[in-house]
Enzyme design. Structure first.
Site, PDB file in Angstrom:
ATOM      1  N   ASP A 259       9.669   0.534   2.314  1.00 20.02           N
ATOM      2  CA  ASP A 259       9.712   0.533   3.764  1.00 20.02           C
ATOM      3  C   ASP A 259      10.143   1.909   4.231  1.00 20.02           C
ATOM      4  O   ASP A 259      11.166   2.433   3.800  1.00 20.02           O
ATOM      5  CB  ASP A 259      10.720  -0.535   4.230  1.00 20.02           C
ATOM      6  CG  ASP A 259      10.585  -0.789   5.720  1.00 20.02           C
ATOM      7  OD1 ASP A 259       9.639  -0.255   6.328  1.00 20.02           O
ATOM      8  OD2 ASP A 259      11.433  -1.514   6.257  1.00 20.02           O
TER       9      ASP A 259
ATOM     10  N   GLU B 216       5.135  -0.171   5.668  1.00 21.63           N
ATOM     11  CA  GLU B 216       5.817  -1.142   4.841  1.00 21.63           C
ATOM     12  C   GLU B 216       4.808  -1.813   3.917  1.00 21.63           C
ATOM     13  O   GLU B 216       3.703  -2.142   4.337  1.00 21.63           O
ATOM     14  CB  GLU B 216       6.424  -2.195   5.784  1.00 21.63           C
ATOM     15  CG  GLU B 216       7.292  -3.205   5.127  1.00 21.63           C
ATOM     16  CD  GLU B 216       7.760  -4.248   6.131  1.00 21.63           C
ATOM     17  OE1 GLU B 216       7.389  -4.162   7.320  1.00 21.63           O
ATOM     18  OE2 GLU B 216       8.473  -5.157   5.725  1.00 21.63           O
TER      19      GLU B 216
END
Lengths: 987, 164
Positions: free
Chosen positions: A273, A374
């Protein structure tokens, strides 16, 4: 008791009393007869300033009747809200109270249809609107300033949730496309005016700003899509998924899954992420801003003007002040006066994201794209020793690469499954990596807050908090059944698994399901023409998107938001609290033609019957897509690639090439190591992870000959290679003929089968009693027959001794076909016995020549008799079934006889064949199948043209004679058993 | 269809009476014979039963399964009734007035009907009177019309009618 008749009498008296009261009231104060003839029932609020009683009195004096219970004579229901369940149950018209007030005002009964509470749309679509009604009502009447501070969160998504909500999607819940544009740049004060009289906000249509920003303005769509953050997020997600799917298909990533799924080893999942992605991108080229609070939003906003623009991302410096993502600018300004607001830079995000995924693809066995910043990767194969620090090492390497490529930091959580990896990321942030080793996830999860779990929203965590459950540890103490009872079956089991760190999801990239566009901001229409024009523009936009990814859709879905309020919502030009109506229909074929789609969409839009003034949002989606980049890539790689997947290209090579389209570059990806025969097909096996040794010869033998022919050469080629390595195979003699009770899965041809190295697998036949009849029944007919035959075979003690009587060949029709003994097991034996060569399908199908061969086969009565004689502990009903040849099915037998008659029409049949048929008939009689005998004989007589009571010798020559012989035989048997002949003339 | 309660009771009694034989697998046929006024069978309906369970241990018998489930059975019996109806309608002649009828059970072995394995009388049902081969032998000229066969694997039931 005051009412001896019980509750029934009480209710009757009560009803009469209320009725009389109503009458008396109406008679006393009668004002008009405008509502005469209708009987009303009020359900819930009247929706006006009048109370129910006031309203009731009002309609009474105008001639209507009112019932206090929903009785049979009620003609209309008056309601402002109703659950869909109730709507479905009540079959009476449900009308809004305005019908009555308007009717009274006009002094006559207006047509109620115009005041229906629900139009013809699906009732289920309204349910959410019902829930949100109170909020909406509150927010639009509140003064502007207040409403902004008190509702920083965007209105809840009003879309009906996508059908099955995924268990706990880590931010992968499909965002409703471009749910809310947030381009409230600088809204001039004149745009919205407060109507003092009605306490409602009104849009000032004269305002230049409004005119320039509502949907009827020129180029509205272009500007909208250029600046909508949510629109970008969804488009990105879709294109990333396509990107990842195409790339991993090209790199053969899917093999990885197969590999370790088979190995059963622990998986290593990493959740990557980017740290405050938008903000990081914004500051990366301006290092001077790094330590200052920075946020990305549409409008800078000042504390004074209380902008409603939302913060898409803010850096960690800003978070220290309490600024959060999703917060409105106005509120953020309160917390951090010198917050620096940067604009969106969509091209940069796009670029970073591509770089990110390229790096992920180079390290992973499998990648799942979640959003632009992500993703999940499966790195199981890169880790040789779990828990020895390799995971962190790899994560740091990936992080370094990402930083080098994008200039932004990323955090990585590592765990044995997606859930744990994602939770670990929270621990890793900012700019770090965190490993949760397999086996420790329960301890790790125990420390997590429930509200942090993906899929646990505000409402759910609130509910849990009321029960003093705030951490996963506390949640673990609650049993599954309690959770499911309190929170629903799905949510309950989700919680139960999540708090223990269990998650069995596989990484996947769902292919794009639909292409569409939806606009819920700035939608204000005055005329139907504007609606039409807007929808046409929208259609063009959708078609443009479909063409961009070269798909066509078969299903058109139109969504409309209809406002449930008067005036304007809190958010300037927003959609506010709306009913969501949607309708879809299927086109006759996949299409991307603007006019066709538009016509269909406009028709459906009109069918919703929403006044232009009420429309607050329009969406158009195309579903049931055909074609597309993934499918194309699969096709291209399938056609052009040679030996792909042998060698993984170096990471930087992928990085370089990933940006290009697949197909063109595929060929030089991996130079073939050595020329291979049938390389394409071998790699085909590789691709699907099939090993030659795993191919089931039985299955192969049962395939249609064309398919066998297709597969064989590859197998032979492969087997030759194996033989070079292991030459003993050649010396091995073909396996001995199978033992009687076994059906050997012998390979079709001995010389090239690697399977020969292993002793042939012997299938143990269960005894008849062990065959579950239900299962047996569910099997396809031919399998049933095969098993029956095998069982029958097994029941016979010495099959060789019981082989059918010798069979002589019939000249003529059969040509050169060798007649062989056809035993009950012949079908099986012929198909797979190596000594007999390959079976031809036509040998198994009853045809003229085959039929003759078969006729002489098994004498069923003998087999049955044998079975009876043997009379094992377990009698086998199947063994007693009369059969002609190998056939037992009446229709097949008839087909075979038909062919028999046809083939021997001139010469007459072989007496032996006639004998076999007679034997079959007798067996049928013995086996109580009189009905079959009856039908068969009737058919036979009809076939050869014999009347039931013809004298002998009449009819048509030889065949008539045969017929009579058969009749005689059958009747003799029947006579013996039942004392009379069959009465074949009846009916 | 029989409506008279006494007749129904009689039929039911008969059926209860053959039950032990049916369970033992010794019942071969059950006839409904119609005798003309002058004696002799003018019409006959025959149920033929064949059970493969005869020699089995009773405990095995209860656990035996066939390939037919209860739903199939119901539809099979419905088919029986339908075909029985059509067979009756295609019958050429109407029986003369003054006919009598009898229910006859035909056993595979010469045991006493209604007795279980040990020879003891089972409760219920009625006593059977030994019959004569003539009671079921058809007059000349009668033809057999097969009605239906139900093959339940271990148990097979076939019905036929014999009429002019």
């Amino acid at each position: 008791m005051a009412f001896p008749g019980g509750i029934g009498e009480y209710m009757a008296v009560k009803r009469q009393k209320l009725f009389d009261q109503g009458h008396a009231f109406a008679a006393a104060g009668s004002e008009s007869t405008a509502l005469a003839g209708i009987t009303l029932y009020f359900n819930g609020y009247t929706g006006t300033s009048l109370s129910y009683l006031d309203f009731k009195e009002l309609v009474l004096v105008h001639g209507a009747l009112v019932r206090d219970k929903l009785e049979g004579d009620v003609t209309h229901l008056i309601a402002t809200q109703m659950t869909s369940k109730k709507q479905k149950e009540i079959l009476k018209p449900i009308v809004r109270p305005e019908w009555l007030t308007d009717s009274i005002a006009q002094g006559k009964l207006l047509p109620w249809r115009q005041y229906r509470l629900f139009t013809d749309v699906e009732a289920s679509q309204r349910t959410f609107g019902g829930l949100a009604a109170v909020d909406g009502a509150a927010s639009y009447t509140r003064p502007r300033g207040e409403s902004e501070t008190s509702s920083p969160n965007p209105p809840p998504p009003l879309h009906p949730p996508p059908p099955p909500p995924p268990p706990f999607p880590p931010g992968d819940a499909d965002l409703p496309e471009a749910e809310e544009g947030d381009e409230a740049v600088e809204v001039p004060d004149e745009a919205v005016v407060q109507d003092d009289a009605s306490q409602q906000r009104k849009l000032n249509m004269q305002s230049a700003w409004v005119r320039a920003n509502i949907c009827t303005a020129p180029n509205f769509l272009q500007r909208y899509f250029a600046s909508s953050r949510l629109h970008h997020l969804t488009t990105w997600k879709n294109s990333l998924r396509d990107f990842v799917a195409v790339e991993s298909a090209r790199l053969g990533k899917r093999k990885g899954r197969h590999h370790h799924a088979a190995g059963g080893g622990a998986r290593i999942i990493m959740h990557v992420d980017m740290d405050c992605f938008f903000a990081s991108v914004a500051v990366r080229d301006r290092p001077d801003l790094r330590d200052r609070p920075v946020a990305v939003a549409h409008s800078a906003g000042t504390a004074a003007n209380r902008s409603t623009s939302e913060i898409a991302s803010c850096n960690y410096a800003a978070r220290k002040y309490g600024v959060k993502n999703g917060m409105s600018m106005g509120k953020a300004r309160d917390r951090c006066r010198d917050l620096l607001v940067m604009p969106y830079e969509f091209e940069k995000y796009d670029e970073c994201s591509k770089a990110l995924y390229t790096i992920l693809l180079s390290h992973a066995d499998d990648v799942q794209a979640v959003s632009i910043d992500e993703g999940y990767i499966d790195a199981s194969s890169s880790i040789t020793a779990a828990g020895a620090g390799q995971e962190i090492e790899l994560a740091q390497k990936i992080r370094k690469e990402i930083f080098a490529a994008t200039g932004c930091t990323a955090s990585i959580g590592i765990g044995p499954n997606m859930l744990v990896a994602r939770m670990a990321t929270n621990r890793a942030k900012p700019d770090g990596a965190h490993l949760v080793t397999a086996g420790t996830e329960p301890e790790f999860m125990a420390l997590q807050r429930i509200s942090d779990l993906p899929g646990v929203g505000f409402v759910l965590s609130e509910k849990l908090e009321q029960k003093h459950i705030e951490t996963c540890e506390q949640l673990c103490a609650v049993s599954l059944s309690v959770l499911q009872r309190d929170y629903g079956e799905k949510t309950g089991s989700m919680l139960h698994r999540a708090c223990r760190g269990m998650d069995a999801r596989e990484l996947e990239n769902k292919p794009r399901q639909s292409v569409g566009a939806e606009i819920n901001w700035g939608v204000r229409f005055e005329t139907q023409e504007q609606v039409e024009k807007f929808l046409l523009d929208l259609t063009e936009e959708v078609v443009k998107r479909m063409k961009a990814i070269s798909v066509k859709g078969r299903q058109v879905t139109v969504k409309v938001k209809r406002r449930r309020y008067e005036g304007e919502p809190a958010k300037v030009l927003g959609c506010g609290d709306c009913d969501n109506l949607s309708k879809s229909s299927a086109l006759s074929g996949a299409s991307d033609a603007v006019d066709l789609i538009f016509r269909e969409a406009y028709r459906m839009l009109r069918e919703q019957r929403v006044d232009p003034d009420f429309i607050r949002g329009i969406g158009l989606h195309m579903g049931k897509l055909e074609g597309g980049p993934v499918a194309q890539a699969a096709m291209e790689t399938g056609q052009k690639t040679l030996n792909f997947g042998f060698e993984r290209p170096a990471a930087d090579q992928v990085g370089q090439e990933a940006r290009e389209q697949s197909g063109a570059i595929v060929v030089n990806l991996a130079p073939p190591q050595a020329p291979r025969p049938n390389g394409g097909a071998s790699s085909l096996y590789d691709r699907y992870g099939i090993r030659i040794e795993e191919i089931d010869w039985d299955v192969l033998a049962q395939l249609p000959p064309e398919m066998q022919a297709e597969i064989r050469p590859h197998l032979e080629a492969r087997a030759t290679q194996i033989q070079h390595a292991d030459s003993r195979v050649d010396e091995r003699p073909p396996p001995p003929p199978p033992a009687a009770a076994d059906i050997p899965p012998a390979p079709p041809q001995g010389s090239w089968s690697p399977r020969l190295k292993a002793p042939p697998v012997q299938f143990k036949l269960p005894t008849a009693s062990q065959v579950d009849p239900e299962v047996f029944k569910a099997l396809p007919l031919d399998m049933q027959r095969e098993i029956e035959a095998a069982l029958k075979q097994a029941t016979l003690p010495h099959p060789a001794a019981r082989l059918p009587l010798k069979r002589q060949r019939i000249g003529g029709g059969a040509g050169g076909s060798k007649t062989s003994k056809v035993s009950p097991r012949s079908k099986k034996a012929k198909m797979i016995s190596p000594s007999k060569g390959q079976p031809r399908l036509d040998q198994l199908v009853p045809g003229p020549s085959a039929a003759i061969d078969k006729l002489a086969s098994l004498i069923p009565s003998e087999a049955a008799a044998a079975a009876t004689r043997q009379h094992d502990k377990m009698p086998d009903p199947a063994a007693r079934r009369p059969a002609l040849g190998t056939l037992t099915d009446a229709n097949e037998i008839r087909a075979m006889l038909n062919a028999w008659i046809e083939a021997q029409r001139e010469h007459g049949p072989d007496p032996v064949d006639v004998e076999a048929v007679s034997g079959y008939l007798v067996a049928l009689v013995e086996e109580m199948e009189l009905e079959q005998v009856d039908v068969l004989l009737r058919w036979f007589m009809d076939r050869v043209g014999v009347e039931p009571h013809d004298g002998k010798g009449k009819g048509r020559g030889v065949w008539a004679e045969v017929c009579h012989r058969l009749l005689d035989t059958a009747n003799t048997a029947v006579q013996k058993r039942h004392g009379a002949r069959l009465r074949l003339d009846a009916r | 269809m029989s409506r008279h309660p006494a007749l129904n009771a009689y039929i039911q009694d008969c059926l209860i009476g053959v039950r032990p034989d049916l369970e033992n697998g010794t019942l071969n046929k059950l006839h409904l014979a119609v005798y003309g006024p002058g004696g002799g069978v003018v019409e006959r309906f025959t149920f033929e039963v064949r059970s493969l369970l005869g020699d089995w241990d009773p405990s095995d018998r209860t656990s035996a399964q066939t390939s037919i489930n209860i739903n199939d059975l119901e539809s099979h019996f419905a088919a029986f009734l339908i075909k029985l109806g059509t067979a009756a309608s295609t019958s050429v002649k109407v029986n003369p007035p003054g006919c009598t009828f009898a229910l006859l059970a035909e056993l595979l072995c010469a045991t006493r009907p209604g007795a279980d394995g040990t020879g003891a009388r089972r409760s219920g049902g009625m006593d059977w009177i030994p019959g004569d081969a003539d009671d079921v032998s058809l007059r000349a000229g009668l033809g057999i019309v097969p009605i239906k066969t139900l093959d339940a694997g271990l148990l097979k039931v076939s019905e036929s009618s014999s009429t002019l």
